[in-house]
Design a protein around this motif. Structure first.
Motif: not given
Length: 159
Positions: A60-68
């Motif tokens: 979940e952390i990675r997905a949020a960071v990857a999106a930006k």
């Protein structure tokens, strides 16, 4: 009031990590500090095992960071994005600390990752003197360190 609650939660997590209140360190293993991941890497090309909760929260952390990630790389991440990602990182780290159960050596390695994620979130949430976007870069590095040190099927590093 919400900012006070977040600050208190971050402080509690940090104190628990520093005091060893989270799962204990392996006997004889060096006590890790932020930025010292080389001290507790598994070595020999091996990576530590994870549990389902750790994989869920880290993804979940990675997905949020990857999106930006493009904005993070370009230095154009907005204050609102920093706040949103910092808040998500902070809440997922609290869940990791509360719920994940790993072997002692893996736990020691995870403490370093958690400390870096927390420091990055604190910067993103403007609790330090550094620019908030610098916290995002620190979170990216912690995610990449996690991928190198932990067996998380399908994990891809952020460039």
């Amino acid at each position: 009031m919400l900012r006070f609650a977040r600050t208190m939660m971050t402080a509690a997590i940090s104190m628990a990590l520093l005091a060893g209140g989270a799962p204990s360190f392996a006997a004889g293993a060096p006590r890790p500090t932020a930025g010292s991941s080389a001290q507790v890497e598994p070595g020999s090309g091996r990576r530590w095992q994870t549990d389902g909760r750790l994989r869920k929260y880290m993804a979940e952390i990675r997905a949020a960071v990857a999106a930006k990630h493009r904005e993070i790389q370009d230095g154009t991440l907005t204050r609102a994005d920093c706040q949103a990602i910092g808040t998500l990182v902070e809440t997922r780290v609290a869940s990791i600390v509360a719920e994940c159960r790993l072997a002692p050596a893996a736990d020691a390695g995870l403490h370093i990752i958690v400390a870096e994620l927390t420091a990055g979130a604190d910067t993103m949430l403007e609790r330090t003197e550094a620019r908030p976007a610098k916290g995002a870069t620190r979170v990216v590095q912690a995610l990449n360190d996690y991928g190198r040190q932990f067996n998380h099927p399908g994990w891809k590093p952020l460039s």
